[in-house]
Design a protein around this motif. Structure first.
Motif, PDB file in Angstrom:
ATOM      1  N   HIS A 290     -27.261 -39.844  26.955  1.00 43.09           N
ATOM      2  CA  HIS A 290     -26.909 -40.321  25.618  1.00 43.09           C
ATOM      3  C   HIS A 290     -25.760 -41.308  25.771  1.00 43.09           C
ATOM      4  CE1 HIS A 290     -29.158 -36.857  24.347  1.00 43.09           C
ATOM      5  NE2 HIS A 290     -28.866 -37.005  23.098  1.00 43.09           N
ATOM      6  N   GLY A 291     -25.939 -42.523  25.294  1.00 44.33           N
ATOM      7  CA  GLY A 291     -24.859 -43.501  25.387  1.00 44.33           C
ATOM      8  C   GLY A 291     -24.613 -44.159  24.044  1.00 44.33           C
ATOM      9  N   ALA A 292     -23.758 -45.156  24.053  1.00 50.53           N
ATOM     10  CA  ALA A 292     -23.347 -45.772  22.794  1.00 50.53           C
ATOM     11  C   ALA A 292     -24.485 -46.522  22.115  1.00 50.53           C
ATOM     12  CB  ALA A 292     -22.174 -46.725  23.042  1.00 50.53           C
ATOM     13  N   THR A 293     -25.457 -46.978  22.885  1.00 52.87           N
ATOM     14  CA  THR A 293     -26.535 -47.762  22.271  1.00 52.87           C
ATOM     15  C   THR A 293     -27.893 -47.059  22.306  1.00 52.87           C
ATOM     16  OG1 THR A 293     -26.893 -48.865  24.380  1.00 52.87           O
ATOM     17  CG2 THR A 293     -25.431 -49.964  22.820  1.00 52.87           C
ATOM     18  N   ALA A 294     -27.997 -45.978  23.059  1.00 58.12           N
ATOM     19  CA  ALA A 294     -29.281 -45.280  23.135  1.00 58.12           C
ATOM     20  C   ALA A 294     -29.040 -43.817  23.437  1.00 58.12           C
ATOM     21  CB  ALA A 294     -30.162 -45.888  24.227  1.00 58.12           C
ATOM     22  N   THR A 295     -29.897 -42.969  22.914  1.00 58.70           N
ATOM     23  CA  THR A 295     -29.803 -41.537  23.202  1.00 58.70           C
ATOM     24  C   THR A 295     -31.105 -41.048  23.813  1.00 58.70           C
ATOM     25  OG1 THR A 295     -30.635 -40.973  21.013  1.00 58.70           O
ATOM     26  CG2 THR A 295     -28.246 -41.088  21.268  1.00 58.70           C
TER      27      THR A 295
END
Lengths: 335, 335, 335, 335
Positions: free
Chosen positions: C262-267
């Motif tokens: 999970h990151g800032a632009t995609a999970t």
């Protein structure tokens, strides 16, 4: 070809033997088991060489390394003997249930160059390792919290519970190792809560717990939450979550296949989780043998060493005291 | 404030009225419904102005735009009247079940500057739109295949089926529009297969199909597969997949919440899917009103125009012929 | 112990040999490969017996059964020789690229009691099989639609394409077999669309397609949609969906592990899919050997017989004609 | 129609006002806000009645109930005034940051029949509630462990942190309430660990923590683990897991839509999670108003009462002490 002998030819020993046989750079040198009858019959059927004694294994020039899959109380002695014989050793966890015995073993083998590897197999699980790798590669930024869910599919037999040393030394110990693996830093404070919910009578008899929650804290402030249960009816619940300043990595549960059913009352119903460690960590056990072979053949340090075994037990001791005294215990209080 | 009148105050008209009322730049100018009794009572209870006739709506200086949610056979007439009155119009699909009538309507309103928008609400679904946006942004490279799964939760009432114009004109028409929306290119070849599996007797009576598969092909070679069923017991099955040279984007199904259950025989069981279009596309219906308001207030072209309605019906006509004749039909054969 | 010889010791032959060696009731009797050098070296390194000729394999009293993993043009001949020699045979798909040759082979071996099994390995995939089992157990009610997504991770080498017989005979043939497996009924109508989108020049040179959509229809009205692409950059896209009157079963894609980020632009970003059939169907290949051993040892009918190979090719022939003529082709037109 | 006045017309007050207006059995009686300028302008634009003072609200015969969305320090006073005026009240959490003030308020309103409801909105989230319902219905057998993950999408502004009363009273308090909601039993032992990892300087300045782990234990032995962070870059991380003797229920995270992308390096990448409570719990806020209206109109007890607010704060006080003293604190030590 690295010729590896297997000590202890029960269910786990046989699985290891099979993985050794399948490894392209390893061969099964033979097996030893204290319980003659049953194991012998299997060894004969499979055409595997049987050693008459542990001594014969360590004395054999046709054995390059040993894998210890005997009962826990024999581990420390066998590790010491293997090191004395100069045979690299892969030992199933735990080294011993007594922290004092582990300390003594550590002193005895100190300085020896013989590789000693501990069987914390979960480190070789592709998913859990991918979480660790993501953390170490900075993919989630600075690590803040690790959450380990680890629940067995069913209560172990009474005889097993009796000899297990309690849930922290027997079951949580895997999670203590995983915590250290992912944290990349030694936890120094241990807080733990224990309950008897799955089989209260059995747990009370052995002064043990079947449901525990542990919080570890490292000097940097990083936290690790572990939760355990002796029985998850839906299978072997094994998840690792790492949360950091730039994201989160999760190693999710695994099922035997990816078939799901959509029906009038429920959607997305999959099969129960893989049932237990032999299935859930099948690839990891094979990878563990691979890492052992690499450590020996390439002279690499063992990926999981004796000290890892000692550290995990130290955390278990701290957790036991934390539950007993209802307070956060510092690892420096233990050893 | 854009004052919008709603023609047709049944279930769908009321939903639109509610979305209009909630829109910060729009207001509900009033409603008209041919069936006095029931709708009147609702309008009164809600304190909504009732118009005595369609003519009164179009004549009113307090009506800036109209939304047509009446029965299908009235759509084309009302669109023509709205355009004649210079009232921007948002018309529920389809324009008409007769392709000839649609062509006539197109000619009648040709050249008029009054915005005409068609109610293909699925274009405003956040997930489907994100698929389209991913395609258009090049996130999946060159588009190769689109796969649209579209299954109603249950067979429509017999009266509805009778007046529907058949599954291709009534149900697949949404998917024909979605195909065009995602493909970004006009499909020119239509292949289709129809079966009677959900209610064979009813389908035979109306020479209709309840289970269809359609393959569209565009001049570039891009393909779109559509599959429909009149009854999915697990809810409203609405998925859009776009596959390309650099990846794939999928708009998955939606459930009322994200709770899942793990039990001894199944894991990950979620609730059935959202049941039907009022629930599944609730946010999309609101966004559709927003797009209508924007089109008028900002002078933007309507996101879904009259031609989109005509094109979708043209594909439906081709599909009907493809099933009947067991061959690929070119759209140029229709119109 | 069932002693199985492997004909053809390339990549696939070696994988089969390894699975045979690991099977508790089977043993590797030896291998034969027409290309001496490379294969010989491997055989020697692994300590595997080499046969000097095919004739030697069929003549050997130490060979109980054979597995054919040679090049496609040799399959039919070798099957005939195996049956003549009374050696049960597991033959990789396809039997032959020529439907006439397959018919001739069928006639030649007709009446022989020797088990002949075809290597449609996907039938042994746990997830796909669970879909079939769910269908057959009535878990989704009456079956209405099957949707098979089958996309290779990358375009095959030109030499392979040249000899493949085209996408329908080489790649879709697996899906035709899966369609029959899940449908439980012979499809009799074939509609197909082909495009050249992945490598238009290469496809044009061989009058082949790299992107196809197929719709099959069975006499009951049941439909099966197949979509293929020669290149999915995200891995080997292998999904099977069965939709029925009481629900839906889906065999989803598989990835090497269950780690997500999970990151800032995609999970929820997981690893790419397992890359190709050796990985994706590893367990299925082992299970296939198990089914072959069972068929011989227990006298059970082969789970995938010669007729299954013939039927799949028949559907391929129909699909080729359907694309060429732009119409639905009945299987009775082919054979 | 239940006429509800809103005290405090900031961002949250306006959201509540909008939900009240949209509720079929409720109407917005008007608003009051201490900060004239900005709020007034909004009220005027929306055509909402403004009250000149709190006293005017409580005195008005056109106000049937009040919703308190003012700043925290005014909550207890306003609750007391509302009860004195006999106006049912829905008060945003917390009642007060001082446990003593809450106790005093409790005494003051003791015995009054006026409904007092606390705004623990997460109880009305469909997913979390489905977990609770599954537990209460016995769907997972006897409850053993609850795991609550609750991470804000970003650090709050310094001014907010300064007035918040610390993470346990401000943020974890929602999780304490959720723990009680799901456990169905009062936790009596609180263990907690706090770290400063997100903004160490800011946290040190206010002697606060930004990363905490809490373990609650109830008399039955049931455990609840809570983990919090002030900043999750991937969105608002809100999950509730209940584990029991017969299974597990999980309320998973929510994203704005269900679109996922498959690419060459990652598969299944979805959008970031819904960003914060206004979005994540939008439906829950509307349902909360519904529950408030039902409580008043049907004479039902408020689903979340004053005592729930007091209990959650009591757990927060225990957690603060547990961190400070590095030990398990019993709730009986607090109050």
């Amino acid at each position: 070809m690295l010729r590896i002998a297997v000590l202890g030819f029960g269910r786990i020993g046989r699985m290891h033997a099979s993985n050794i046989a399948a490894h392209p750079q390893a061969a099964l040198a033979g097996v030893f088991d204290a319980h003659e009858a049953a194991a012998d019959e299997v060894a004969e059927r499979l055409g595997v060489r049987k050693f008459p004694s542990v001594a014969a294994v360590f004395a054999s020039s046709e054995v390059d390394a040993v894998l210890i899959a005997t009962s826990t109380p024999t581990h420390a002695d066998l590790v010491e003997q293997a090191v004395a014989a100069g045979k690299p050793v892969l030992c199933e966890k735990p080294i011993d249930l007594s922290f004092a015995r582990v300390e003594a073993c550590a002193q005895k083998i100190a300085g020896a160059a013989t590789p000693v590897m501990l069987g914390f197999v979960r480190r070789f699980d592709a998913g859990h390792r991918a979480v660790r790798d993501a953390v170490h590669a900075g993919a989630i930024g600075d690590l803040h919290q690790v959450v380990i869910t680890s629940r067995d599919p069913g209560m172990a037999p009474t005889a097993y519970i009796e000899a297990s040393g309690g849930i922290f030394r027997d079951m949580t110990i895997h999670d203590f190792d995983m915590a250290r693996f992912v944290l990349g830093e030694e936890p120094t404070e241990v807080t733990a809560v224990g309950s008897r919910l799955v089989d209260p009578e059995l747990m009370a008899r052995y002064e043990d717990w079947d449901t525990v929650s542990v919080v570890l804290k490292a000097p940097s402030g990083r936290q690790c939450i572990i939760n355990n249960s002796r029985r998850a009816v839906f299978g072997y619940d094994q998840r690792v979550e790492a949360f950091g300043s730039a994201g989160m990595a999760i190693s999710e549960n695994r099922r035997p296949h990816m078939m799901t059913i959509h029906g009038a009352t429920a959607t997305g119903s999959g099969a129960p989780l893989l049932n237990f460690f032999i299935d859930r960590y099948a690839e990891a056990f094979a990878a563990e043998i691979g890492a052992f072979v690499d450590a020996i053949e390439k002279g690499w340090p063992a990926e999981v060493g004796f000290e890892d075994g000692r550290r995990a037990l130290l955390l278990a001791e701290a957790a036991i005291r934390a539950v007993a005294e209802g307070r956060t215990v510092r690892t420096s209080e233990i050893g």
